[in-house]
Design an enzyme around this catalytic site. Structure first.
Site: not given
Length: 296
Positions: A12, A31, A65, A94, A121, A169, A172-173, A238
């Site tokens: 993402m 990264d 992350l 998240t 999304r 979130k 939603n998840n 997770k």
């Protein structure tokens, strides 16, 4: 334009950072995967040598992350040790509400703005700059980072003050992830009944049983035999753990979420944690002793 430091270039984060750069924001990226950083450098971004250097040079530090441990170690460590007062932190990871609340408090104590904006999304939407963001933060801080959010997505929902985005979130998840298990059970049952996808999918899509997973994501992923992770079973597990922890803290019973997490635990025990969460269909079919259905 604010100078942006972007930390976390996974499935993402990389396309989101790319879209920020496409909008000509000055961008430094970091990264642990050097190939991911190199892809941003090709777009004109700067490769930050470490998080501390990135934070020193940024007006807005963006983090994307894997979970609470990584976000806390990064933001509460080298980011806040090096970022200038008057700058801002935009966390799109998240995490659990406790982590977000701790980040918001630590940023406020240093005079740094904080916005939590986890992503809705899929990775395919992120590639196209069509992400949705659930945003928590004070009005002025949200206004400051809104151009970045609009560079990465098409939909920005300001859900409330700091921490509201993270909480939205998780809600939603809770639905999005558990629908994978419900879909898996339904299609494994249909397969055992001898019902082909060409017959059962139009039925399900034509009633209130349909949903975004079965109608949109699955036909492009597991039902085509593609289980490469857009959103991995490990990450879904997770998130379900975060959801259950937050719900327990609020004394809200979620029996379906608890059962669903254990279904994801079984898939992980079968070595499927790195597969896309639509591959719950394959895990369920293996448990049912039926061949996973595929679209022709």
């Amino acid at each position: 334009m604010d100078r942006v430091g972007f930390i976390g270039l996974g499935n993402m984060g990389r396309p989101m950072a790319s879209n920020i750069r496409h909008k000509q924001f000055p961008l430094a990226a970091f990264d642990l995967n050097p190939q991911a950083v190199a892809a941003l450098v090709e777009l004109g971004a700067e490769a930050a040598p470490d998080v501390a250097a990135l934070a020193r040079g940024a007006d807005v530090v963006v983090t994307m992350l894997p979970g609470p441990k990584e976000v806390s170690a990064t933001v509460l460590g080298p980011v806040l040790a090096n970022i200038r007062p008057g700058s801002a932190v935009l966390d799109m990871s998240t995490v659990d509400p406790e982590t977000t609340d701790a980040l918001a408090a630590a940023c406020a104590a240093k005079g740094v703005g904080f916005v939590d904006a986890p992503v809705g999304r899929l990775a395919a939407h992120a590639e196209r700059g069509e992400s949705l963001f659930m945003v928590g933060g004070h009005e002025a801080d949200v206004a400051r980072v809104r151009p970045l959010l609009e560079a990465m997505g098409t939909t920005v929902h300001h859900c409330g003050g700091p921490g509201a985005g993270t909480r939205a979130k998780l809600v939603n998840n809770h639905l999005a992830i558990l629908l994978c298990q419900l879909n898996a059970e339904a299609l494994s049952l249909a397969t055992a009944f001898g019902l082909g996808l060409d017959r059962i999918l139009p039925v399900l899509h034509g009633t209130t049983a349909t949903n975004g997973q079965l109608a949109v994501n699955w036909p492009n992923k597991v039902l085509k035999g593609d289980t490469a992770p857009g959103f991995a079973i490990d990450l879904a597990h997770k998130d379900l753990s975060l959801i259950l922890g937050a719900a327990n803290a609020a004394r809200v019973p979620l029996p379906m979420a608890a059962a669903g997490r254990e279904a994801f635990s079984l898939a992980r025990a079968r070595g499927m944690g790195g597969k896309d969460f639509s591959a719950m269909l394959d895990a369920q079919c293996a448990a049912a002793g039926v061949e996973p259905p595929r679209l022709g």
